[in-house]
Motif scaffolding. Structure first.
Motif, short mmCIF file in Angstrom:
data_model
loop_
_atom_site.label_atom_id
_atom_site.label_comp_id
_atom_site.label_asym_id
_atom_site.label_seq_id
_atom_site.Cartn_x
_atom_site.Cartn_y
_atom_site.Cartn_z
N MET A 8 0.83 -1.20 0.00
CA MET A 8 0.00 0.00 0.00
C MET A 8 0.87 1.25 0.00
SD MET A 8 -3.14 -0.95 -0.10
CE MET A 8 -4.07 0.49 0.40
N HIS A 14 -19.98 -9.14 -10.42
CA HIS A 14 -19.33 -9.48 -9.15
C HIS A 14 -20.35 -9.94 -8.11
CE1 HIS A 14 -20.38 -5.48 -7.49
NE2 HIS A 14 -20.08 -5.04 -8.70
N LEU A 62 -20.55 -13.68 -5.90
CA LEU A 62 -20.88 -13.92 -4.50
C LEU A 62 -21.99 -14.95 -4.37
CD1 LEU A 62 -20.83 -10.18 -3.41
CD2 LEU A 62 -19.13 -11.88 -2.81
N LYS A 96 -23.41 -5.28 2.29
CA LYS A 96 -21.96 -5.04 2.27
C LYS A 96 -21.49 -4.80 0.83
CE LYS A 96 -17.60 -7.14 3.83
NZ LYS A 96 -17.04 -8.31 4.54
N TYR A 97 -21.63 -5.83 0.00
CA TYR A 97 -20.98 -5.76 -1.31
C TYR A 97 -21.74 -4.93 -2.35
CZ TYR A 97 -17.46 -9.00 0.22
OH TYR A 97 -16.41 -9.56 0.89
N ALA A 98 -23.06 -4.80 -2.20
CA ALA A 98 -23.80 -3.97 -3.17
C ALA A 98 -23.95 -2.54 -2.65
CB ALA A 98 -25.17 -4.59 -3.45
N LYS A 115 -22.04 -0.60 -0.76
CA LYS A 115 -20.90 0.33 -0.83
C LYS A 115 -20.74 0.92 -2.24
CE LYS A 115 -16.10 0.91 0.49
NZ LYS A 115 -14.83 0.26 0.83
N PRO A 116 -20.70 0.10 -3.30
CA PRO A 116 -20.60 0.74 -4.62
C PRO A 116 -21.84 1.54 -4.99
CG PRO A 116 -20.70 -1.66 -4.85
CD PRO A 116 -20.57 -1.36 -3.39
N LEU A 168 -15.17 5.35 -0.43
CA LEU A 168 -16.19 4.50 -1.05
C LEU A 168 -15.64 3.80 -2.29
CD1 LEU A 168 -19.37 6.73 -0.83
CD2 LEU A 168 -19.04 4.51 0.25
N PRO A 176 -12.09 2.96 -4.11
CA PRO A 176 -10.63 3.04 -4.12
C PRO A 176 -10.06 3.44 -5.48
CG PRO A 176 -11.38 0.76 -3.99
CD PRO A 176 -12.59 1.63 -3.78
N ARG A 177 -10.83 3.28 -6.54
CA ARG A 177 -10.31 3.63 -7.86
C ARG A 177 -10.09 5.14 -7.98
NH1 ARG A 177 -14.87 0.32 -10.87
NH2 ARG A 177 -15.93 1.25 -9.09
N ARG A 231 -8.85 6.98 -5.68
CA ARG A 231 -7.54 7.28 -5.11
C ARG A 231 -6.47 7.19 -6.19
NH1 ARG A 231 -8.16 3.07 -0.19
NH2 ARG A 231 -10.31 3.61 0.20
N ARG A 232 -6.63 6.22 -7.07
CA ARG A 232 -5.64 6.08 -8.13
C ARG A 232 -5.78 7.20 -9.13
NH1 ARG A 232 -4.82 1.10 -12.23
NH2 ARG A 232 -6.81 1.92 -12.94
N ALA A 281 -14.68 -8.09 -14.26
CA ALA A 281 -15.97 -7.74 -13.67
C ALA A 281 -16.39 -8.70 -12.54
CB ALA A 281 -17.05 -7.73 -14.75
N ALA A 282 -15.69 -9.83 -12.42
CA ALA A 282 -16.15 -10.85 -11.49
C ALA A 282 -15.80 -10.55 -10.05
CB ALA A 282 -15.59 -12.22 -11.90
N ASN A 324 -15.49 -7.64 -6.89
CA ASN A 324 -16.08 -6.36 -6.49
C ASN A 324 -15.00 -5.27 -6.49
OD1 ASN A 324 -17.09 -4.19 -4.71
ND2 ASN A 324 -18.80 -5.59 -4.45
N PHE A 381 -13.85 -3.50 -2.77
CA PHE A 381 -13.40 -4.21 -1.58
C PHE A 381 -12.05 -4.86 -1.84
CE2 PHE A 381 -17.85 -3.82 -0.62
CZ PHE A 381 -17.86 -3.64 0.75
N HIS A 416 -8.58 -3.45 -9.08
CA HIS A 416 -8.02 -2.66 -10.18
C HIS A 416 -6.50 -2.61 -10.14
CE1 HIS A 416 -8.25 0.62 -7.09
NE2 HIS A 416 -7.09 0.92 -7.63
#
Lengths: 323, 328
Positions: free
Chosen positions: A1, A218, A222, A235-237, A239-240, A313, A315-316, A318-319, B108-109, B111, B114, B161
């Motif tokens: 990181m 994605h 799951l 959780k997984y849906a 946040k995005p 929310l 991380p992309r 940040r890049r 795409a598979a 998330n 996270f 990514h």
């Protein structure tokens, strides 16, 4: 990181710089507005029956007889030092007045947001996972209703029903005692009156973005691995899917602060709203000016927080700041 | 070698599977009376053109079918039970414990918001409900290292990514292997990758066969991939299983005209540089308007009267082979 933290800090620094720029613009604009107060400001402030001598003396005392650029420099200098002027009615420093009532407004606004999120998010998640269900359709209809009805109408209705007819909540004001229960009871109705429209708004927005995210590959991954629906949605849906809702909420704070003015007036609560309302009625311009400045500051700071939350929310982002 | 896998009871026995979806143009019959055995420990290749129903067949086993499903008939027997008749809750309990999947698009598979470590922990949860997060992370790191991700432990805290497409597919393979499934379904795992990366992933799958002895259902576009990786092969055309059997036998001596045509279309290393690429004339029929009789008849060079009269049933030819052609 390695490198992630500096990128975040740089992102935060850029956002902070633009926030300060907006605030500086607001200060300048506020000053310019005082130039447009029709007639002699001292005359306006003192009222029609003031003697010319009194007007003259007041203008001198307030520095109104100096050239514009000097007055602007003085204004900025004073704002930077926390001096927002003097209340022309009571003679007290405006900054003290604002500091006194600000916690009430902030508490009211935050409570309203908390209620809206607490109810809006689960409702949106349920609607997205059960599209077309009875609750989904009912929520859609009720939401649109509450979004369409102005805050102050909701506030008056709540006051009528819950305080006057049912007598469940105290009617007006805030508790100045340390009794938390009483304070909460007096906070409940104004906060709910502000939150009602937002519950539906958050639910509708979240439903739409969740439905989109839930169709993404994605999520199928799951499901294929037996991850429980609860974890998938919350959780997984979530946040995005949260980004558009957080963005709207950030902008919404402006509207919420506007709504808070009405709620404070209707429920006779102290706060920036009642302060600015009384100040406008009595042409107390320094107080109006200070209130506007504080609201602008609250609004821009909230949007700074929202901007910074995007990096958490997604991380992309940040890049993206890296390039 | 003991009894041949075809004689032993298969891991999964699909019988007369028919699947239709509701579409704007009416019901689309995506699978029609498909019967197929997936032998224990076998790598079964599923081939066919786009839209032949390969993915639907694979998704039907763990019942991960889209919402517009309008018909699901037949049976899929696994462990003495019919998966199609199983209550939702019991079927969900098999996902991630007995069945695992690898998908076509590794971009795409996973998330996007996270960390890989977090996702690998939750993907293992069904298999190991009582393990601590720390233990699951350690297992994930070990498996990532096993599938060729350098510095695996540190990379658990990276986001998707931050990985290339090939690396992401390695992560998906690691997720599948962590589940220690009876059946690993790989839905075109290399299609979305560059050819050089595809080679690496194929080599990885071959290498992993040394550790993982479960059944693999590999959906593939290319027969080359099937001949390289698979023990058995099943050929689908417009939702109909036209031929199945041991890969060497079917590819070496195809009996169905469609299998022959597919083989002729392959670009092998032996194809001359200036040779015209072969193609099958005509196009795959619309799943909402399938022809009478043999579904391949309109494009079949050998089609005769009996082909157009009735759907030819899937007949066994011995030594584990089956074909659905009136002329064989």
């Amino acid at each position: 990181m390695a490198g992630a933290l500096p990128v975040l800090l740089r992102h935060a620094g850029q956002r902070l710089a633009s926030t300060l720029l907006v605030l500086a613009g607001a200060v300048a604009l506020l000053f310019v507005l005082t130039l447009f107060i029709s007639g002699n400001p001292a005359q306006v402030l003192l009222g029609p029956r003031a003697t010319p001598e009194a007007v003259q003396a007041f203008a001198q005392a307030m520095g109104l007889d100096r050239p514009v650029h000097e007055r602007f420099a003085l204004f900025v200098w004073n704002v930077l030092h926390g001096d927002l002027g003097t209340d022309v009615v009571s003679g007290r420093p405006v900054a003290a007045l604002v500091v006194e009532v600000l916690p009430y407004t902030v508490t009211l606004t935050l409570s309203a947001i908390a209620i809206a999120v607490l109810f809006g998010v689960p409702l949106g998640c349920y609607a997205a996972t059960h599209p077309g269900s009875v609750l989904d359709r009912a929520a859609a209809a009720v939401s649109i209703g509450f979004i369409a009805i102005p805050n102050f109408v909701v506030a008056i209705l709540l006051l009528l029903v819950f305080s006057i007819w049912l007598d469940w909540f105290p009617v007006l004001g805030v508790s100045r005692s340390g009794d938390i229960g009483d304070q909460l009871a007096r906070l409940a109705l104004p906060a709910v009156s502000l939150a009602l429209g937002w519950i539906g708004y958050i639910a509708r927005l979240l439903r739409a973005s969740l439905l989109e995210v839930l169709g993404e590959p994605h999520i199928r991954t799951l499901r294929a691995y037996g991850v429980p629906d609860r974890t998938i949605v919350y959780k997984y849906a979530l946040k995005p899917a949260a980004t558009p809702t957080v963005a709207i909420l950030g902008l919404g704070v402006g509207r919420l602060l506007g709504g808070a003015i009405f709620a404070e007036i209707v429920f006779a609560r102290p706060g920036i709203g009642t302060l600015v309302y009384d100040a406008i009625s009595s042409r107390n311009y320094p107080v109006v000016q200070a209130c506007v400045l504080v609201v602008v500051a609250l609004f821009t700071l909230t949007n700074l927080a929202v901007d910074l939350s995007y990096a958490w929310l997604d991380p992309r982002i940040r890049r993206a700041g890296d390039r | 070698m003991t009894a041949s896998p075809q004689e032993a009871e298969p891991l999964i026995a699909i019988r007369d599977l028919s699947v239709s979806f509701a579409t704007g143009a009416g019901p689309a019959d995506v699978l029609r009376n498909v019967s197929l055995d997936l032998g224990r420990g076998r790598v079964v290749g599923l081939v066919g053109e786009s839209g032949s129903g390969k993915s639907t067949l694979a998704s039907a086993i763990p019942r991960l079918l889209p919402r517009n499903l309008s018909r699901l008939e037949g049976s899929i027997r696994y462990g003495g039970r019919d998966l199609l008749a199983l209550p939702d809750r019991e079927l969900a309990a098999l996902r991630g414990t007995r069945f695992a999947m690898i998908f076509q698009d590794p971009m795409a598979a996973l998330n996007p918001v996270f960390r890989i470590g977090t996702q690998l922990v939750d993907l293992q949860r069904a298999k190991r409900p009582k393990d601590r997060r720390r233990a699951l992370l350690a297992r994930a790191a070990a498996m990532l290292a096993r599938v060729g991700i350098p510095d695996a432990e540190r990379r658990l805290s990276d986001y998707p990514h931050q990985f290339s497409g090939g690396m992401r597919q390695r992560i998906m393979i690691a997720a599948a292997l962590l589940a220690e499934p009876d059946l690993l379904i790989a839905d075109e795992p290399t299609t979305a990758l560059d050819p050089t990366i595809e080679g690496q992933i194929v080599a990885l799958i071959e290498e992993l066969r040394q550790d993982y002895r479960g059944t693999i259902l590999l959906i593939a576009h290319s027969l080359g991939l099937v001949s390289q990786l698979c023990d058995d092969v099943a050929v689908l055309y417009a939702g109909t299983l036209v031929e199945s059997g041991p890969a060497a036998a079917v590819l070496g001596d195809p009996r169905h005209p469609y299998t022959r045509a597919l083989l002729a279309c392959e670009i092998g290393p032996g194809v001359a540089r200036r040779a015209t690429l072969a193609s099958i004339p005509g196009e795959v029929p619309d799943a909402t308007r399938l022809p009478q009789g043999c579904v391949f008849a309109p494009r079949c060079p050998q089609a005769a009267e009996p082909c157009r009269a009735a759907v030819p049933p899937l007949r066994t030819l011995g030594s584990g082979r089956s074909v659905a052609c009136a002329l064989v």
